[in-house]
Design a protein around this motif. Sequence first.
Motif, short mmCIF file in Angstrom:
data_model
loop_
_atom_site.label_atom_id
_atom_site.label_comp_id
_atom_site.label_asym_id
_atom_site.label_seq_id
_atom_site.Cartn_x
_atom_site.Cartn_y
_atom_site.Cartn_z
N ARG A 1 37.03 48.29 38.51
CA ARG A 1 35.65 47.42 39.13
C ARG A 1 36.36 46.03 39.83
O ARG A 1 35.61 45.62 40.17
N GLU A 2 35.96 45.30 38.63
CA GLU A 2 36.60 43.67 38.16
C GLU A 2 38.29 43.18 39.22
O GLU A 2 38.02 43.12 39.07
N HIS A 3 38.35 44.45 38.44
CA HIS A 3 40.12 44.48 38.67
C HIS A 3 40.47 44.63 39.58
O HIS A 3 41.84 44.60 40.39
N ALA A 4 39.74 46.11 40.50
CA ALA A 4 40.11 45.85 42.06
C ALA A 4 39.54 44.98 43.13
O ALA A 4 40.37 44.79 43.93
N LEU A 5 39.14 43.87 42.49
CA LEU A 5 38.53 42.46 43.27
C LEU A 5 40.04 41.86 43.77
O LEU A 5 40.06 41.28 45.11
N VAL A 6 41.47 42.01 42.96
CA VAL A 6 42.78 41.72 43.14
C VAL A 6 43.34 42.06 44.85
O VAL A 6 43.91 41.07 45.12
N LEU A 7 42.46 43.06 45.27
CA LEU A 7 42.94 43.83 46.33
C LEU A 7 42.23 42.85 47.96
O LEU A 7 43.28 42.35 48.42
N SER A 8 41.17 42.30 47.49
CA SER A 8 40.64 41.36 48.39
C SER A 8 40.80 39.81 48.66
O SER A 8 40.81 39.47 49.92
#
Length: 279
Positions: free
Chosen positions: A196-203
């Motif tokens: 969930r933390e890592h996914a923030l890089v997409l936005s």
Amino acid sequence: MKVINTIAALKSLLEPIKLGQQKIALVPTMGALHKGHVSLIKIAQQHADVVVCSIFVNPTQFTDPKDLEKYPRPLEHDMQMLLAAGCDVVFMPSVKEMYPEQEEWHIDLGPAEFLLEGEFRRGHYQGVTQIVNKLFNAVNPDVAFFGQKDFQQVLMIENMVAYFKLPVQIISCPIIREDDGLAMSSRNIHLTAEDREHALVLSAALNYVKDHFNDLSIPVLLENAKDMISAIPGVELDYFTIANGKTLLPETDKNQPDLVALVAAKVGQTRLIDNMLLN
Ligand SMILES: Nc1ncnc2c1ncn2[C@@H]1O[C@H](COP(=O)(O)OP(=O)(O)OP(=O)(O)O)[C@@H](O)[C@H]1O
Ligand SMILES: CC(C)(CO)[C@@H](O)C(=O)[O-]
Ligand code: BAL
């Protein structure tokens, strides 16, 4: 709120409404509803007298059987969300109801079918247009609402509507995000706390491109965005592109209209997509 499971029951409910000149809206979903879905229903309510939301996990659009098997199906929660949103009709058919027999489906969706999601999920848009066409036949809506999060999906559905000359207006609705920027998605439920933390890089990478769009060239923007993503462990990039929003072909000229940045990546075990309009 009426909950309907068969096409026959749906038609007998909706046909008199249609004959009475009332406007019918359709919001197709695969359930596991979140605020993104609710926003589609709210926008639909502004355009129509009766809003139908369908919940159907469509097997023909899944290219990975494990993805289909683990797709979330929280029925009770979905009913509560739809009631709270003021949805009028929920259409929740079985697989047998939508696919009573083996059938062939192949239509020409244009060259963009095979780009981006179409490249990584071969045949996906044939399955999506097959079921959306069936839903349009069952509901006969005046207008149907889809999220811009699935940017290519909206184009493919518009192409299907043009192919069959269907009398349905397609409306693309803005992406609803969590407070920290993550695009809402039913599949987010599969993310571990670390994912969930890592996914923030997409936005974050999409925002970077949008914020620096006037200062840097497209190749430099792409290189920097991809570097941002590859610096995050557990994030495996499928594509990050800046494309023409109609053809989905890559674009290097910033002066062209309709530019959109699109990304897809596997975060841990979960594949996510996101995009942002640039001009
Ligand atoms: N964050 C969002 N904002 C706006 N619309 C959305 C959002 N997420 C999904 N939608 C739209 O809701 C409709 C139903 O999508 P779906 O049920 O597949 O949900 P989803 O969150 O996209 O799930 P997943 O991507 O995990 O399949 C689609 O038109 C989709 O584009
Ligand atoms: C449009 C749709 C409901 C068709 O199954 C699905 O692709 C989705 O939820 O975006
Ligand atoms: N939200 C698009 C449907 C899918 O991923 O299959």
